[in-house]
Design a protein around this motif. Structure first.
Motif, mmCIF file in Angstrom:
data_model
loop_
_atom_site.group_PDB
_atom_site.id
_atom_site.type_symbol
_atom_site.label_atom_id
_atom_site.label_comp_id
_atom_site.label_asym_id
_atom_site.label_seq_id
_atom_site.Cartn_x
_atom_site.Cartn_y
_atom_site.Cartn_z
ATOM 1 N N GLU A 19 0.950 -1.159 0.122
ATOM 2 C CA GLU A 19 0.058 -0.001 0.034
ATOM 3 C C GLU A 19 0.879 1.308 -0.016
ATOM 4 O O GLU A 19 0.859 2.241 -0.751
ATOM 5 C CB GLU A 19 -0.902 0.170 1.263
ATOM 6 N N HIS A 21 4.021 1.655 -1.247
ATOM 7 C CA HIS A 21 4.725 1.922 -2.324
ATOM 8 C C HIS A 21 3.776 1.722 -3.471
ATOM 9 O O HIS A 21 4.440 1.653 -4.700
ATOM 10 C CB HIS A 21 5.731 0.828 -2.705
ATOM 11 N N LEU A 22 2.384 1.621 -3.458
ATOM 12 C CA LEU A 22 1.480 1.692 -4.458
ATOM 13 C C LEU A 22 1.699 2.765 -5.643
ATOM 14 O O LEU A 22 2.018 3.909 -5.295
ATOM 15 C CB LEU A 22 0.011 2.081 -3.858
ATOM 16 N N GLY A 23 2.066 2.348 -6.732
ATOM 17 C CA GLY A 23 2.166 3.142 -8.090
ATOM 18 C C GLY A 23 3.674 3.313 -8.107
ATOM 19 O O GLY A 23 3.860 3.880 -9.401
ATOM 20 N N GLN A 24 4.632 3.153 -7.331
ATOM 21 C CA GLN A 24 5.924 3.334 -7.441
ATOM 22 C C GLN A 24 6.541 2.067 -8.386
ATOM 23 O O GLN A 24 6.372 0.922 -7.711
ATOM 24 C CB GLN A 24 6.540 3.433 -6.223
ATOM 25 N N PRO A 25 7.408 2.579 -9.498
ATOM 26 C CA PRO A 25 8.086 1.547 -10.069
ATOM 27 C C PRO A 25 9.464 1.422 -9.543
ATOM 28 O O PRO A 25 9.875 2.305 -9.098
ATOM 29 C CB PRO A 25 7.961 1.938 -11.641
ATOM 30 N N PRO A 32 6.730 -2.977 -10.539
ATOM 31 C CA PRO A 32 6.389 -2.336 -9.234
ATOM 32 C C PRO A 32 7.388 -2.197 -8.116
ATOM 33 O O PRO A 32 8.215 -3.365 -8.143
ATOM 34 C CB PRO A 32 5.193 -3.289 -8.835
ATOM 35 N N THR A 72 8.207 7.120 0.924
ATOM 36 C CA THR A 72 6.722 7.228 0.767
ATOM 37 C C THR A 72 6.709 8.311 2.154
ATOM 38 O O THR A 72 7.312 8.528 2.733
ATOM 39 C CB THR A 72 5.829 5.783 1.005
#
Length: 176
Positions: A19, A21-25, A32, A72
């Protein structure tokens, strides 16, 4: 064999990291970021039998959460409330800067000194983190960046290698 760790605590830390790191590559890819923290946890899990005097839950949770303060808006208080003071402190030591506090980035040598004087669990996770980070560098890295990264890996090896000889050996192999 002491490699047992709590599946529930593993899952809680993995979900929290997912949750956060969501959206972080992973930099330089579309993968992901969760894949990175999972691979660090796998490095640690693979060496739990080599470090029987360390708490496996502390090691695995720290591995899964090691970048949440740095990358984050997660706070130290959130980690402490959900995972306890030991995990929070290890994750704090593994963070050169804390995004939610808008803190300044620590000098690398100061960061390594703090880790070297901290809990062995944090040192072990840092060794595992750098092993994972020494895989194929991003395509956009220039030769000098790659050389600088290898030099910083050598510093990690020298500062923290005594924390776990098996991981230190793997790190040295990656550096060479």
């Amino acid at each position: 064999m002491k490699s047992n760790f709590s599946a529930c605590q593993f899952e809680n830390a993995l979900r929290f990291a997912a949750e956060a790191h969501l959206g972080q590559p992973i930099p330089g890819s579309a993968i992901p970021y969760l894949a990175h923290v999972f691979l660090v946890a796998v490095e640690v899990i693979n060496h739990l039998d080599d470090i029987p005097d360390e708490d496996p839950d502390l090691l695995v949770q720290t591995a899964l959460l090691h970048d949440v303060l740095e990358d984050t808006m997660t706070t130290r208080e959130e980690i402490r409330a959900k995972f306890g003071e030991e995990v929070e402190y290890c994750v704090f030591l593994l963070s050169r800067e804390i995004k939610s506090e808008n803190s300044e980035k620590k000098e690398f040598d100061t960061y390594l000194d703090d880790l070297a004087n901290g809990p062995r669990a944090a040192q072990i996770v840092k060794l595992a983190d750098r092993i994972v980070n020494l895989r194929q560098p991003p395509a956009d890295w220039e030769d000098q960046h790659i050389a600088d990264y290898a030099e910083s890996a050598e510093k990690i090896f020298k500062h923290l290698g005594s924390a776990d000889p098996a991981l230190a050996s793997r790190l040295k192999d990656k550096i060479d």
